[in-house]
Design a protein around this motif. Structure first.
Motif, PDB file in Angstrom:
ATOM      1  N   UNK A  18       0.748  -0.953  -0.151  1.00  0.00           N
ATOM      2  CA  UNK A  18       0.139  -0.086   0.144  1.00  0.00           C
ATOM      3  C   UNK A  18       0.955   1.149   0.354  1.00  0.00           C
ATOM      4  N   UNK A  19       1.556   1.602   0.665  1.00  0.00           N
ATOM      5  CA  UNK A  19       2.723   2.517   0.912  1.00  0.00           C
ATOM      6  C   UNK A  19       3.828   2.359  -0.449  1.00  0.00           C
ATOM      7  N   UNK A  20       4.249   1.494  -0.942  1.00  0.00           N
ATOM      8  CA  UNK A  20       4.617   1.529  -2.139  1.00  0.00           C
ATOM      9  C   UNK A  20       3.833   2.072  -4.004  1.00  0.00           C
ATOM     10  N   UNK A  21       2.204   1.682  -3.580  1.00  0.00           N
ATOM     11  CA  UNK A  21       1.551   1.928  -4.640  1.00  0.00           C
ATOM     12  C   UNK A  21       0.836   3.683  -4.365  1.00  0.00           C
ATOM     13  N   UNK A  22       1.378   3.890  -2.828  1.00  0.00           N
ATOM     14  CA  UNK A  22       0.572   5.441  -2.808  1.00  0.00           C
ATOM     15  C   UNK A  22       1.762   6.437  -3.430  1.00  0.00           C
ATOM     16  N   UNK A  23       3.173   5.850  -2.906  1.00  0.00           N
ATOM     17  CA  UNK A  23       4.312   6.330  -3.294  1.00  0.00           C
ATOM     18  C   UNK A  23       4.607   6.739  -5.237  1.00  0.00           C
ATOM     19  N   UNK A  24       4.360   5.452  -5.419  1.00  0.00           N
ATOM     20  CA  UNK A  24       4.318   5.661  -7.442  1.00  0.00           C
ATOM     21  C   UNK A  24       2.550   6.426  -7.822  1.00  0.00           C
ATOM     22  N   UNK A  25       2.096   6.512  -6.812  1.00  0.00           N
ATOM     23  CA  UNK A  25       0.667   7.607  -7.197  1.00  0.00           C
ATOM     24  C   UNK A  25       1.247   9.044  -7.103  1.00  0.00           C
ATOM     25  N   UNK A  26       1.224   9.397  -6.019  1.00  0.00           N
ATOM     26  CA  UNK A  26       2.270  10.592  -5.685  1.00  0.00           C
ATOM     27  C   UNK A  26       2.916  10.493  -6.601  1.00  0.00           C
ATOM     28  N   UNK A  27       3.407   9.996  -7.099  1.00  0.00           N
ATOM     29  CA  UNK A  27       4.771  10.420  -8.340  1.00  0.00           C
ATOM     30  C   UNK A  27       3.804  10.599  -9.638  1.00  0.00           C
ATOM     31  N   UNK A  28       3.196   9.568  -9.802  1.00  0.00           N
ATOM     32  CA  UNK A  28       2.268  10.338 -11.430  1.00  0.00           C
ATOM     33  C   UNK A  28       1.338  11.457 -10.991  1.00  0.00           C
TER      34      UNK A  28
END
Length: 426
Positions: A18-28
């Motif tokens: 979940x943390x990794x997915x959110x970090x990726x989406x913030x980047x997107x």
């Protein structure tokens, strides 16, 4: 096996995902705003494929971290519904610093998140006659001044990237060899971190031509003359370096040592290079080669204590005045520049050959003989379709590229920037 603490199998993995997915989406979201400009939340959701609720949450966090800010309302309603509030990059929140060591100068630049210059400085210094420690002492002071300027405007420092003209192992932070500096096996990052007091931001090192190529690529992204995905940048100073971008990505080579084009043997009966070999390309196109052809030994333009742009301004003045010796020297360098450039065009077939450093400053006199040599020596029709352009970044290219590398880490992982927005990226 007995589980303790009431834990369920896989709970930690799910949380990490979940943390990794959110970090990726913030980047997107952050990268989308950088590449496309101000956007409403609804537009970001439509463009990225993320749902509106997720985008609203991500934008709220990016605003809290000081990376985005609320802009004006959309001027008119579009297909997505009523006008929304635009969000845009918060340029003041975080800055990247680029610092360059070259043969006869040091330079530092800080760019904010939107690419605007916060502070910049270049000082003449005869680095080739100083030991590495003394040079790094001088550069550390310039970096401290730049970081202080960032803090003074309420920003954070995302990182510092050092540009060095030589063989660099960026993964280890070490300089293997810089012939024109006389440096060998210098742990540049370790030495600089010690001088900066073990700063909380990341310190990196890279080849100066690589960083200049990245800056040139960014400069040409919106080129009205055509899309640029593949380019070769030639940066000219005392030495000559090359940076290559292919498919939008920097070409580093198997061990990170690509780009040492100044040491191509193009003039076997030529002079001795700083690397100890004979006939390297930079012996006929480097700034020293030009000055040797255009001036006498006691000419003030050879004085390394003068800023390089002052020296080039005098060469420009003489060329504009029709000085025969100066024009002959420029024509000769331009021809040799085309001879080596043709080799690179034959091998790499770039969309654009970019002239940087002193080549850009004196481009009006170098470009014609260079293009003529390329047309004669490139086997593909019309020079392989390669255009020759002069970078407008001049000697600022490497430090701008370094600052961009530091900022890129924030775009890849916005959580590197602390929510307290104080002093340095955490």
């Amino acid at each position: 096996m007995t589980l303790t603490g009431g834990s369920r199998p896989g709970r930690g993995v799910v949380a990490a995902d979940h943390v990794s997915l959110r970090r990726n989406n913030l980047s997107v979201v952050l990268r989308h705003v950088r590449e496309n400009g101000s956007r409403s939340r609804a537009r970001i959701a439509a463009d990225t494929g993320l749902n509106k609720a997720t985008v609203s949450s991500l934008v709220a966090e990016l605003v809290e971290r000081g990376l985005l800010r609320e802009g004006q309302a959309e001027s008119e309603r579009g297909a997505l519904g009523r006008p929304g509030q635009l969000v845009e990059l918060d340029g003041r929140s975080v800055c990247g610093v680029g610092a360059e060591i070259n043969v006869d100068y040091l330079a530092v630049t800080a760019l904010d998140l939107s690419g605007e210059t916060v502070t910049e400085r270049r000082v003449p210094l005869d680095v080739a006659h100083l030991d590495p420690g003394t040079t790094l002492d001088h550069l550390a002071e310039l970096i401290r001044e730049a970081v202080a300027a960032v803090v003074a405007r309420g920003g954070q420092t995302a990182g510092v990237t050092l540009a060095v003209p030589g063989l660099v192992q960026s993964t280890t932070g070490s300089l293997k060899l810089a012939p024109n500096l006389g440096w060998k096996e210098v742990p540049v990052v370790e030495e600089m971190r010690a001088r900066l007091g073990g700063p909380p931001y990341k310190v990196r090192v890279d080849n100066e031509a690589n960083l200049a190529a990245l800056a040139a690529y960014s400069e040409l992204k919106g080129d009205p003359d055509g899309k640029v995905e593949d380019l070769v940048l030639l940066t000219g100073a005392v030495g000559v370096g090359g940076g290559m971008v292919t498919g939008g990505h920097l070409l580093r080579g198997g061990h990170g040592f690509s780009g040492e084009v100044g040491h191509m043997p193009v003039a076997p009966v030529g002079g001795t290079c700083g690397c100890g070999r004979t006939g390297c390309w930079e012996t006929v196109v480097g700034l020293t080669a030009l000055l040797n052809k255009a001036t006498d030994a006691d000419d003030p333009v050879r004085d390394p204590s003068l800023d390089v742009e002052q020296r080039l301004a005098e060469i420009t003045r003489r060329a504009e005045a029709g000085g025969a010796r100066t024009l002959r020297a420029l024509a000769d360098v331009g021809t040799w520049l085309g001879i080596g450039g043709a080799i690179l065009v034959n091998i790499l077939n770039p969309d654009v050959l970019v002239l940087g450093g002193y080549f850009a400053v004196l481009g009006p006199w170098l470009k014609e003989p260079l293009e003529s040599a390329i047309r004669e020596r490139v086997i593909a029709p019309d020079g392989g379709g390669c255009r020759v352009v002069q970078s407008e970044l001049g000697f600022a290219a490497a430090v701008r590229g370094g600052a961009q590398i530091s900022l890129d880490q924030v775009f890849l992982d916005p959580t590197l920037v602390g929510r307290d927005a104080a002093g340095v990226a955490q």
